[in-house]
Design a protein around this motif. Structure first.
Motif, mmCIF file in Angstrom:
data_model
loop_
_atom_site.group_PDB
_atom_site.id
_atom_site.type_symbol
_atom_site.label_atom_id
_atom_site.label_comp_id
_atom_site.label_asym_id
_atom_site.label_seq_id
_atom_site.Cartn_x
_atom_site.Cartn_y
_atom_site.Cartn_z
ATOM 1 N N MET A 93 0.858 -1.188 0.000
ATOM 2 C CA MET A 93 0.000 0.000 0.000
ATOM 3 C C MET A 93 0.894 1.237 0.000
ATOM 4 O O MET A 93 1.766 1.390 0.847
ATOM 5 N N ILE A 94 0.666 2.111 -0.981
ATOM 6 C CA ILE A 94 1.494 3.308 -1.118
ATOM 7 C C ILE A 94 0.851 4.501 -0.426
ATOM 8 O O ILE A 94 1.481 5.172 0.392
ATOM 9 N N TYR A 95 -0.429 4.770 -0.730
ATOM 10 C CA TYR A 95 -1.063 5.971 -0.176
ATOM 11 C C TYR A 95 -2.575 5.837 -0.267
ATOM 12 O O TYR A 95 -3.113 5.508 -1.328
ATOM 13 N N ASP A 96 -3.236 6.080 0.844
ATOM 14 C CA ASP A 96 -4.706 6.097 0.901
ATOM 15 C C ASP A 96 -5.125 7.560 0.919
ATOM 16 O O ASP A 96 -4.972 8.247 1.928
ATOM 17 N N TYR A 97 -5.621 8.042 -0.242
ATOM 18 C CA TYR A 97 -5.859 9.477 -0.382
ATOM 19 C C TYR A 97 -7.009 9.916 0.526
ATOM 20 O O TYR A 97 -8.124 9.409 0.433
ATOM 21 N N PRO A 98 -6.766 10.894 1.409
ATOM 22 C CA PRO A 98 -7.818 11.349 2.318
ATOM 23 C C PRO A 98 -8.827 12.238 1.603
ATOM 24 O O PRO A 98 -8.467 13.011 0.716
ATOM 25 N N SER A 311 -7.634 19.438 -24.063
ATOM 26 C CA SER A 311 -7.545 17.983 -23.982
ATOM 27 C C SER A 311 -6.340 17.585 -23.146
ATOM 28 O O SER A 311 -5.223 18.033 -23.393
ATOM 29 N N MET A 312 -6.583 16.724 -22.162
ATOM 30 C CA MET A 312 -5.536 16.406 -21.193
ATOM 31 C C MET A 312 -5.472 14.905 -20.968
ATOM 32 O O MET A 312 -6.420 14.158 -21.275
ATOM 33 N N LEU A 313 -4.370 14.452 -20.443
ATOM 34 C CA LEU A 313 -4.270 13.063 -20.027
ATOM 35 C C LEU A 313 -5.250 12.807 -18.887
ATOM 36 O O LEU A 313 -5.592 13.721 -18.127
ATOM 37 N N PRO A 314 -5.703 11.572 -18.731
ATOM 38 C CA PRO A 314 -6.780 11.299 -17.763
ATOM 39 C C PRO A 314 -6.302 11.018 -16.347
ATOM 40 O O PRO A 314 -7.080 10.525 -15.527
ATOM 41 N N HIS A 315 -5.061 11.367 -16.016
ATOM 42 C CA HIS A 315 -4.465 10.872 -14.781
ATOM 43 C C HIS A 315 -4.972 11.543 -13.511
ATOM 44 O O HIS A 315 -4.689 11.064 -12.404
ATOM 45 N N LEU A 316 -5.696 12.652 -13.623
ATOM 46 C CA LEU A 316 -6.373 13.232 -12.457
ATOM 47 C C LEU A 316 -7.879 13.033 -12.545
ATOM 48 O O LEU A 316 -8.619 13.581 -11.717
ATOM 49 N N GLY A 317 -8.326 12.273 -13.517
ATOM 50 C CA GLY A 317 -9.763 12.055 -13.693
ATOM 51 C C GLY A 317 -10.509 13.366 -13.837
ATOM 52 O O GLY A 317 -11.639 13.510 -13.362
ATOM 53 N N ALA A 318 -9.887 14.336 -14.542
ATOM 54 C CA ALA A 318 -10.383 15.711 -14.489
ATOM 55 C C ALA A 318 -10.950 16.233 -15.792
ATOM 56 O O ALA A 318 -11.505 17.336 -15.812
ATOM 57 N N GLY A 319 -10.824 15.499 -16.891
ATOM 58 C CA GLY A 319 -11.243 16.035 -18.176
ATOM 59 C C GLY A 319 -12.710 16.383 -18.240
ATOM 60 O O GLY A 319 -13.089 17.483 -18.665
ATOM 61 N N ALA A 320 -13.562 15.458 -17.808
ATOM 62 C CA ALA A 320 -15.005 15.718 -17.851
ATOM 63 C C ALA A 320 -15.380 16.847 -16.903
ATOM 64 O O ALA A 320 -16.212 17.705 -17.231
ATOM 65 N N GLY A 321 -14.768 16.862 -15.725
ATOM 66 C CA GLY A 321 -15.064 17.929 -14.779
ATOM 67 C C GLY A 321 -14.670 19.297 -15.300
ATOM 68 O O GLY A 321 -15.376 20.290 -15.082
ATOM 69 N N GLN A 322 -13.533 19.369 -16.015
ATOM 70 C CA GLN A 322 -13.122 20.663 -16.587
ATOM 71 C C GLN A 322 -14.098 21.120 -17.672
ATOM 72 O O GLN A 322 -14.393 22.309 -17.795
ATOM 73 N N ALA A 323 -14.617 20.175 -18.451
ATOM 74 C CA ALA A 323 -15.630 20.548 -19.447
ATOM 75 C C ALA A 323 -16.881 21.086 -18.774
ATOM 76 O O ALA A 323 -17.498 22.048 -19.256
ATOM 77 N N MET A 324 -17.281 20.481 -17.644
ATOM 78 C CA MET A 324 -18.469 20.963 -16.935
ATOM 79 C C MET A 324 -18.209 22.340 -16.324
ATOM 80 O O MET A 324 -19.097 23.206 -16.303
ATOM 81 N N GLU A 325 -16.989 22.578 -15.829
ATOM 82 C CA GLU A 325 -16.645 23.911 -15.323
ATOM 83 C C GLU A 325 -16.710 24.937 -16.459
ATOM 84 O O GLU A 325 -17.211 26.059 -16.264
ATOM 85 N N ASP A 326 -16.188 24.573 -17.628
ATOM 86 C CA ASP A 326 -16.291 25.456 -18.797
ATOM 87 C C ASP A 326 -17.741 25.813 -19.080
ATOM 88 O O ASP A 326 -18.101 26.987 -19.270
ATOM 89 N N ALA A 327 -18.581 24.766 -19.159
ATOM 90 C CA ALA A 327 -19.987 24.971 -19.515
ATOM 91 C C ALA A 327 -20.697 25.826 -18.471
ATOM 92 O O ALA A 327 -21.536 26.676 -18.814
ATOM 93 N N LEU A 328 -20.363 25.617 -17.207
ATOM 94 C CA LEU A 328 -20.998 26.392 -16.147
ATOM 95 C C LEU A 328 -20.673 27.880 -16.290
ATOM 96 O O LEU A 328 -21.580 28.725 -16.288
ATOM 97 N N PHE A 394 -4.903 15.872 -5.742
ATOM 98 C CA PHE A 394 -6.234 16.171 -6.264
ATOM 99 C C PHE A 394 -6.844 17.445 -5.679
ATOM 100 O O PHE A 394 -7.878 17.911 -6.164
ATOM 101 N N ASP A 395 -6.236 17.986 -4.630
ATOM 102 C CA ASP A 395 -6.913 19.028 -3.863
ATOM 103 C C ASP A 395 -7.231 20.268 -4.681
ATOM 104 O O ASP A 395 -8.335 20.822 -4.607
#
Length: 422
Positions: A93-98, A311-328, A394-395
């Motif tokens: 186990m490396i890290y349990d993200y809080p 367009s970004m790599l998916p390593h922060l799981g953030a692409g869809a969220g950034q599109a929603m922030e744009d749209a908002l 992720f913060d």
């Protein structure tokens, strides 16, 4: 005003994916005449699962579509901190993200997300089999889109939501700006909950990441934990990213085989190998991103949103969220009571002034996250170094104050006397 619409301008959205449809919902509800032009014969999304972090959930709520998405997809909102494990034998186990109590997120199948939004927009605003070839702008006649079939459409504003291979992007940056291959391929697929239990020795209740040199594997549950989404990454760091701009005819998603995928993981631990044994027919994705980040998302009355912009790599799981922030933010600005045809240019500049530094920062952070996951991060591959680099990763993505972004954009317009002070 146009045919009962409350605004004196209209908007053409190029691309009917997640970001384009979300924007269409908020604009039509705000009294703006909207047309969506989608190159496919119907609304559709390629790919399997997508993660939407806490910031994306707040953006969905601000867009007024969260409840519909939850109802139609059947996915729960829950705290979804990653558990980072070694993918090598022993699976340390490396890290349990809080996570905070407010860090609620969701995983959703792309197609189900799209289905949830389709019924929120009038059916007659969608135009299919319309692949954008080029745009031209005129001071007096608006923006004209020319499609592959030879037809044209003129609108007051055009929003490019046409993804990583955006045709609209070139009209904003002034020259062709193709995405670059990132040296990383991803093998994607879905397995059943039972197969996940068999592979890992227990149910998958949360997102998990198995890390190792030049490789990592992401696992997270979908459809109320009945389905497990697996994304398998392999990076060739001996290859330069220079000169790897993709051409318009290049294929970025290709069939693959389990044997090809397993060939990247010789010597890895049993949990990873068990998982991959259950992934029988993976698709192989050549991952591209906008590189370097764009200097502007806007040119006159054309703007970019989502992957077309960042367009970004998916390593922060953030692409869809950034599109929603744009749209908002773009939806809030275009539907603002003070926005009219006479000032849409500065309004789009306000959008760019807030969204570009934010999304470009997440784009860069996503690249760095991939380096960390594959033992190439700034603090090195030791357990101590990995934990140092993973702490807080992720913060800044999750905890963005989206209301403050809206206030900042409005202040931009007030300071320039585009909007009256409140």
């Amino acid at each position: 005003m146009q045919n009962g619409h409350s605004k004196d301008f209209n908007v053409a959205i190029v691309g009917g994916g997640m970001g384009g449809l979300a924007l269409a919902v908020v604009l039509t509800r705000g009294g703006i005449k909207v047309d969506i032009f989608e190159q496919a014969p119907k609304f559709d999304e390629i790919g399997a699962g997508v993660g939407i972090g806490a910031n994306g959930v707040r953006a969905l709520r601000g867009l007024g579509i969260l409840d519909t998405v939850l109802e139609k997809t059947g996915e729960p909102l829950e705290k979804r901190g990653f558990l980072f494990m070694s993918g090598l034998p022993g699976h340390e186990m490396i890290y349990d993200y809080p996570v905070l109590d407010t860090d609620v997120a969701m995983g959703v199948h792309r197609a189900r997300f799209l289905d949830a939004l389709v019924n929120l927009v009038p059916a007659d605003i969608a135009h299919f089999d319309k692949k954008c070839n080029s745009l031209s702008q005129s001071e007096s006649n608006g923006v004209t889109i020319t499609f592959k079939d030879g037809t044209t459409h003129t609108a007051d504003i055009v929003i490019g939501c046409d993804g990583v291979r955006s045709a609209v992007r070139a009209s904003v940056v002034g020259s062709p700006a193709d995405s670059k291959f990132t040296r990383t391929v991803a093998f994607r697929g879905l397995i059943s909950e039972a197969d996940g239990v068999a592979a890992l020795g227990g149910p998958v209740h949360r997102p998990m990441a198995y890390l190792g040199p030049d490789r990592h594997v992401i696992v997270f549950p979908l459809k109320g934990k009945q389905i497990i989404n697996i994304v398998v990454f392999a990076t060739d760091r001996s290859r330069s990213t220079e000169g790897t701009v993709a051409g318009p005819g290049d294929t970025w998603v290709v069939p693959s085989s389990q044997a090809e995928m397993l060939g990247h993981f010789v010597g890895w631990g049993p949990k990873v190998l068990n998982l991959l044994q259950h992934l029988k027919n993976p698709s192989k994705w050549l991952l591209h991103s906008v590189s370097p980040p764009l200097d502007s998302y806007v040119r006159e009355k054309v703007a970019l949103l989502g992957d077309a912009a960042h367009s970004m790599l998916p390593h922060l799981g953030a692409g869809a969220g950034q599109a929603m922030e744009d749209a908002l933010l773009l939806g809030k600005l275009l539907t603002h009571p003070s926005t009219s045809l006479s000032n849409v240019g500065p309004v789009l500049q306000a959008y760019d002034s807030v969204r570009r530094p934010r999304a470009n920062g997440v784009l860069t952070g996503s690249y760095v996250a991939g380096e960390i996951y594959e033992y190439a991060g700034p603090s090195g591959p030791s357990l101590e170094g990995l934990r140092k680099d993973l702490t807080g990763i992720f913060d800044s993505v999750w905890h963005r104050d989206l209301d403050e972004d809206c206030r900042t954009a409005v202040k931009f317009l007030i300071d320039r006397q585009v909007f009256d002070s409140v």
